[in-house]
Design a protein around this motif. Structure first.
Motif, PDB file in Angstrom:
ATOM      1  N   VAL A   1     -11.952  -4.894  -6.921  1.00  0.00           N
ATOM      2  CA  VAL A   1     -11.149  -5.974  -6.348  1.00  0.00           C
ATOM      3  C   VAL A   1      -9.723  -5.921  -6.880  1.00  0.00           C
ATOM      4  CG1 VAL A   1     -10.927  -8.477  -6.189  1.00  0.00           C
ATOM      5  CG2 VAL A   1     -13.184  -7.424  -6.020  1.00  0.00           C
ATOM      6  N   TRP A   2      -9.585  -5.649  -8.166  1.00  0.00           N
ATOM      7  CA  TRP A   2      -8.263  -5.612  -8.778  1.00  0.00           C
ATOM      8  C   TRP A   2      -7.461  -4.369  -8.389  1.00  0.00           C
ATOM      9  CZ3 TRP A   2      -6.492  -7.830 -13.941  1.00  0.00           C
ATOM     10  CH2 TRP A   2      -6.843  -9.180 -14.034  1.00  0.00           C
ATOM     11  N   LEU A   3      -8.081  -3.429  -7.756  1.00  0.00           N
ATOM     12  CA  LEU A   3      -7.374  -2.220  -7.345  1.00  0.00           C
ATOM     13  C   LEU A   3      -6.469  -2.469  -6.145  1.00  0.00           C
ATOM     14  CD1 LEU A   3      -7.107   0.945  -7.555  1.00  0.00           C
ATOM     15  CD2 LEU A   3      -8.987   1.050  -5.909  1.00  0.00           C
ATOM     16  N   ILE A   4      -6.823  -3.413  -5.279  1.00  0.00           N
ATOM     17  CA  ILE A   4      -6.208  -3.519  -3.953  1.00  0.00           C
ATOM     18  C   ILE A   4      -4.714  -3.820  -4.037  1.00  0.00           C
ATOM     19  CG2 ILE A   4      -6.284  -4.724  -1.741  1.00  0.00           C
ATOM     20  CD1 ILE A   4      -9.252  -5.324  -2.314  1.00  0.00           C
ATOM     21  N   VAL A   5      -4.349  -4.978  -4.563  1.00  0.00           N
ATOM     22  CA  VAL A   5      -2.940  -5.393  -4.540  1.00  0.00           C
ATOM     23  C   VAL A   5      -2.077  -4.587  -5.515  1.00  0.00           C
ATOM     24  CG1 VAL A   5      -1.359  -7.326  -4.829  1.00  0.00           C
ATOM     25  CG2 VAL A   5      -3.566  -7.680  -3.715  1.00  0.00           C
ATOM     26  N   PRO A   6      -2.509  -4.332  -6.767  1.00  0.00           N
ATOM     27  CA  PRO A   6      -1.674  -3.495  -7.638  1.00  0.00           C
ATOM     28  C   PRO A   6      -1.431  -2.094  -7.066  1.00  0.00           C
ATOM     29  CG  PRO A   6      -3.273  -4.693  -8.948  1.00  0.00           C
ATOM     30  CD  PRO A   6      -3.646  -4.915  -7.518  1.00  0.00           C
ATOM     31  N   ALA A   7      -2.421  -1.538  -6.361  1.00  0.00           N
ATOM     32  CA  ALA A   7      -2.206  -0.231  -5.732  1.00  0.00           C
ATOM     33  C   ALA A   7      -1.127  -0.315  -4.660  1.00  0.00           C
ATOM     34  CB  ALA A   7      -3.517   0.277  -5.130  1.00  0.00           C
ATOM     35  N   PHE A   8      -1.085  -1.416  -3.925  1.00  0.00           N
ATOM     36  CA  PHE A   8      -0.020  -1.649  -2.959  1.00  0.00           C
ATOM     37  C   PHE A   8       1.342  -1.577  -3.649  1.00  0.00           C
ATOM     38  CE2 PHE A   8      -1.788  -3.730   1.049  1.00  0.00           C
ATOM     39  CZ  PHE A   8      -1.053  -2.906   1.890  1.00  0.00           C
ATOM     40  N   PHE A   9       1.448  -2.215  -4.806  1.00  0.00           N
ATOM     41  CA  PHE A   9       2.734  -2.250  -5.504  1.00  0.00           C
ATOM     42  C   PHE A   9       3.090  -0.890  -6.091  1.00  0.00           C
ATOM     43  CE2 PHE A   9       2.480  -6.657  -4.794  1.00  0.00           C
ATOM     44  CZ  PHE A   9       3.684  -7.248  -5.143  1.00  0.00           C
ATOM     45  N   ALA A  10       2.124  -0.171  -6.635  1.00  0.00           N
ATOM     46  CA  ALA A  10       2.406   1.164  -7.161  1.00  0.00           C
ATOM     47  C   ALA A  10       2.849   2.103  -6.050  1.00  0.00           C
ATOM     48  CB  ALA A  10       1.157   1.710  -7.859  1.00  0.00           C
ATOM     49  N   LEU A  11       2.180   2.030  -4.915  1.00  0.00           N
ATOM     50  CA  LEU A  11       2.558   2.826  -3.747  1.00  0.00           C
ATOM     51  C   LEU A  11       3.974   2.489  -3.313  1.00  0.00           C
ATOM     52  CD1 LEU A  11       0.327   3.418  -0.625  1.00  0.00           C
ATOM     53  CD2 LEU A  11       2.616   2.524  -0.341  1.00  0.00           C
ATOM     54  N   SER A  12       4.268   1.192  -3.251  1.00  0.00           N
ATOM     55  CA  SER A  12       5.609   0.760  -2.854  1.00  0.00           C
ATOM     56  C   SER A  12       6.667   1.267  -3.827  1.00  0.00           C
ATOM     57  CB  SER A  12       5.648  -0.765  -2.771  1.00  0.00           C
ATOM     58  OG  SER A  12       6.947  -1.226  -2.467  1.00  0.00           O
ATOM     59  N   GLY A  13       6.388   1.190  -5.128  1.00  0.00           N
ATOM     60  CA  GLY A  13       7.353   1.662  -6.110  1.00  0.00           C
ATOM     61  C   GLY A  13       7.664   3.139  -5.958  1.00  0.00           C
ATOM     62  N   PHE A  14       6.640   3.940  -5.716  1.00  0.00           N
ATOM     63  CA  PHE A  14       6.848   5.382  -5.561  1.00  0.00           C
ATOM     64  C   PHE A  14       7.707   5.688  -4.338  1.00  0.00           C
ATOM     65  CE2 PHE A  14       5.694   9.698  -4.324  1.00  0.00           C
ATOM     66  CZ  PHE A  14       5.715  10.370  -5.544  1.00  0.00           C
ATOM     67  N   LEU A  15       7.391   5.057  -3.217  1.00  0.00           N
ATOM     68  CA  LEU A  15       8.116   5.346  -1.977  1.00  0.00           C
ATOM     69  C   LEU A  15       9.507   4.724  -1.968  1.00  0.00           C
ATOM     70  CD1 LEU A  15       5.246   4.958   0.652  1.00  0.00           C
ATOM     71  CD2 LEU A  15       6.090   7.040  -0.454  1.00  0.00           C
ATOM     72  N   VAL A  16       9.632   3.526  -2.521  1.00  0.00           N
ATOM     73  CA  VAL A  16      10.929   2.845  -2.538  1.00  0.00           C
ATOM     74  C   VAL A  16      11.912   3.587  -3.447  1.00  0.00           C
ATOM     75  CG1 VAL A  16      12.048   0.776  -3.448  1.00  0.00           C
ATOM     76  CG2 VAL A  16      10.176   0.560  -1.839  1.00  0.00           C
ATOM     77  N   ALA A  17      11.416   4.208  -4.510  1.00  0.00           N
ATOM     78  CA  ALA A  17      12.293   4.994  -5.383  1.00  0.00           C
ATOM     79  C   ALA A  17      12.923   6.145  -4.607  1.00  0.00           C
ATOM     80  CB  ALA A  17      11.511   5.522  -6.574  1.00  0.00           C
ATOM     81  N   GLY A  18      12.196   6.704  -3.662  1.00  0.00           N
ATOM     82  CA  GLY A  18      12.767   7.742  -2.807  1.00  0.00           C
ATOM     83  C   GLY A  18      13.894   7.208  -1.949  1.00  0.00           C
ATOM     84  N   SER A  19      13.732   5.988  -1.442  1.00  0.00           N
ATOM     85  CA  SER A  19      14.800   5.363  -0.660  1.00  0.00           C
ATOM     86  C   SER A  19      16.043   5.139  -1.508  1.00  0.00           C
ATOM     87  CB  SER A  19      14.300   4.039  -0.070  1.00  0.00           C
ATOM     88  OG  SER A  19      15.336   3.362   0.604  1.00  0.00           O
ATOM     89  N   LEU A  20      15.852   4.698  -2.752  1.00  0.00           N
ATOM     90  CA  LEU A  20      16.993   4.487  -3.648  1.00  0.00           C
ATOM     91  C   LEU A  20      17.679   5.807  -3.976  1.00  0.00           C
ATOM     92  CD1 LEU A  20      18.656   2.579  -5.409  1.00  0.00           C
ATOM     93  CD2 LEU A  20      16.973   2.900  -7.229  1.00  0.00           C
ATOM     94  N   GLU A  21      16.920   6.873  -4.101  1.00  0.00           N
ATOM     95  CA  GLU A  21      17.497   8.182  -4.406  1.00  0.00           C
ATOM     96  C   GLU A  21      18.343   8.710  -3.252  1.00  0.00           C
ATOM     97  OE1 GLU A  21      15.065  11.958  -4.725  1.00  0.00           O
ATOM     98  OE2 GLU A  21      15.418  11.556  -6.855  1.00  0.00           O
ATOM     99  N   ARG A  22      17.971   8.354  -2.015  1.00  0.00           N
ATOM    100  CA  ARG A  22      18.686   8.845  -0.836  1.00  0.00           C
ATOM    101  C   ARG A  22      19.872   7.974  -0.450  1.00  0.00           C
ATOM    102  NH1 ARG A  22      13.251   9.253   0.697  1.00  0.00           N
ATOM    103  NH2 ARG A  22      13.438   7.329   1.911  1.00  0.00           N
TER     104      ARG A  22
END
Length: 444
Positions: free
Chosen positions: A56-77
């Motif tokens: 149960v605890w995997l669902i929302v924190p995984a959303f945030f970790a995924l977002s952090g990884f992809l959003v960092a790419g947006s900041l880099e570009r």
């Protein structure tokens, strides 16, 4: 051994695993909420206190970790203003539409109050603050007799923490920390370990219910750190197993320190799965609906529970709600979200132009403050000029290498007025060039 960057490049920066994770996690949120919607919030405690807690605890924190990884790419570009603009146009249009639909459509149809009271109740007006991230869950008289009473948008509890993540990342970018990849990684690890050590020494117990907001923010920052250091961190199934085991142990420890450390494990676990690249059809297009599925899921589930009281069984609520939610999510993407994103280049160009204009208005070179406009028709003769002023034909060093027109040299006795007018025109051109250099901030 392959690094995370190697796996990222193999898929040209768009692995299918992240798209699949986005839609799976969004659907998992609806599945999880079906328990509370049908049986009430106390029914969730069995999961929080049992062996299924890590799942149960995997669902929302995984959303945030995924977002952090992809959003960092947006900041880099992109530069920081463009990055913030992209986040705003991705989050707030769909959020605004969902809030308006809930308040203007669902609320009036399902409230047990007269419409005159509904539309004048302070809770009705406060509900619109959801559009700017100030979360209010209740609408007057709506869902008052359900197992989760009065709650319209239970899923929006994560929005303030999402905004905190973007503010933290923007602050790190402003001070240049995101340019120092290794320093950013060490800073995130230091923060997590400091929190964990403090909570370990104080003996604070863990959260008794949903994962705390701090775990979401830390998972996001870990995702950012993994992207920035993707060339240094290996992509290993052994690290995947260690991360999975570490996450389970950290969550089941039911301590605040374990919750802090869980962010590290869940970030690697999420990124590893997201970098899996495979072909499963048009999964990218389906993944575009994940944000709408997350936004509309809970109000649709509450509506189904209200309209079908005899079918408050978790799997029936889940199936019906998922089908209806997909309709709203597809409409949200094609009628609103994709339209806004299609105009992102125009919006970014407007923001860039506005940024230049503001810079020109706010940043005035000091040299421009002391330059007074010249009266071209009343030039002093050479012998009456101050001793420190440049002579005719010489350069005025205060203005860089711009030449000063010698008015006397261009005058001809036979055409005095014409010569003076020509000299004044040349001087006006020079003064205009000086003013332009001041305006764009390149004064020497």
């Amino acid at each position: 051994m392959k690094s995370i960057d190697d796996k990222w490049k193999e898929s040209n920066g768009r692995p299918a695993g992240f798209d699949l994770l986005r839609i799976i996690l969004a659907i998992a949120v609806i599945l999880w909420h079906s328990v509370a919607v049908c049986y009430g919030l106390p029914a969730e405690q069995w999961f929080y206190g049992g062996p299924l807690k890590p799942l149960v605890w995997l669902i929302v924190p995984a959303f945030f970790a995924l977002s952090g990884f992809l959003v960092a790419g947006s900041l880099e570009r992109n530069d920081l203003p463009s990055f913030v603009t992209l986040r705003v146009i991705r989050i707030f249009p769909a959020l605004t539409a969902e809030v308006i639909i809930s308040a203007i459509l669902i609320g009036p149809l399902l409230t047990n109050l007269p419409l005159s009271r509904y539309f004048t109740d302070p809770d009705f007006f406060r509900y619109f603050l959801n559009m700017i991230g100030d979360i209010h869950f209740y609408l007057p008289g709506v869902f008052s007799d359900l197992p989760v009473p009065n709650m319209v948008n239970g899923q929006l509890w994560t929005v303030p923490h999402e905004l905190e993540c973007y503010l933290a990342l923007s602050a790190a970018a402003m001070i240049g920390l995101t340019k120092r990849h290794r320093t950013f990684l060490f800073a995130v690890l230091f923060i997590i370990l400091a929190f964990a050590l403090r909570n370990m020494l104080s003996g604070k117990p863990g959260s008794p219910a949903a994962p705390p907001g701090r775990l979401l923010v830390l998972a996001f920052l870990c995702g950012v750190a993994l992207f920035l250091n993707r060339g240094r961190i290996v992509y290993s199934h052994w690290l995947l197993l260690i991360s999975a085991a570490g996450f389970v142990v950290a969550v089941l420890s039911s301590t605040r320190a374990g919750e802090d450390l869980a962010a590290i494990f869940i970030a690697y676990l999420t990124v590893y799965l997201g970098l899996l690249n495979f072909s499963i059809g048009p999964i990218t297009k389906v993944a575009d609906y994940s944000y709408g599925v997350y936004l509309y899921g809970f109000p649709v589930q509450q509506t189904v529970a209200q309209l079908m009281p005899g079918h408050r069984i978790w799997y029936m609520n889940f199936g019906i709600s998922l089908a209806v939610t997909l309709v709203f999510a597809i409409a949200s993407w094609h009628l609103l979200e994709s339209k806004v994103m299609a105009r992102k280049k125009r919006i970014l160009a407007f923001v860039a132009a506005l940024q230049v204009r503001l810079r020109n208005l706010l940043v005035v070179p000091r040299a421009c403050w002391s330059v007074a406009p010249r009266k071209h028709a009343q030039r002093l003769p050479s012998e009456t000029r101050p001793a420190n002023s440049p002579a005719d034909g010489e350069q005025d060093n205060r203005f860089g290498s711009l030449p000063v027109r010698n008015v006397d040299a261009v005058r001809r006795p036979e055409e005095p007025q014409t010569s003076i007018a020509a000299a004044m025109k040349v001087d006006q051109t020079i003064e205009k060039r000086r003013a332009n250099r001041c305006r764009i901030g390149i004064w020497p």
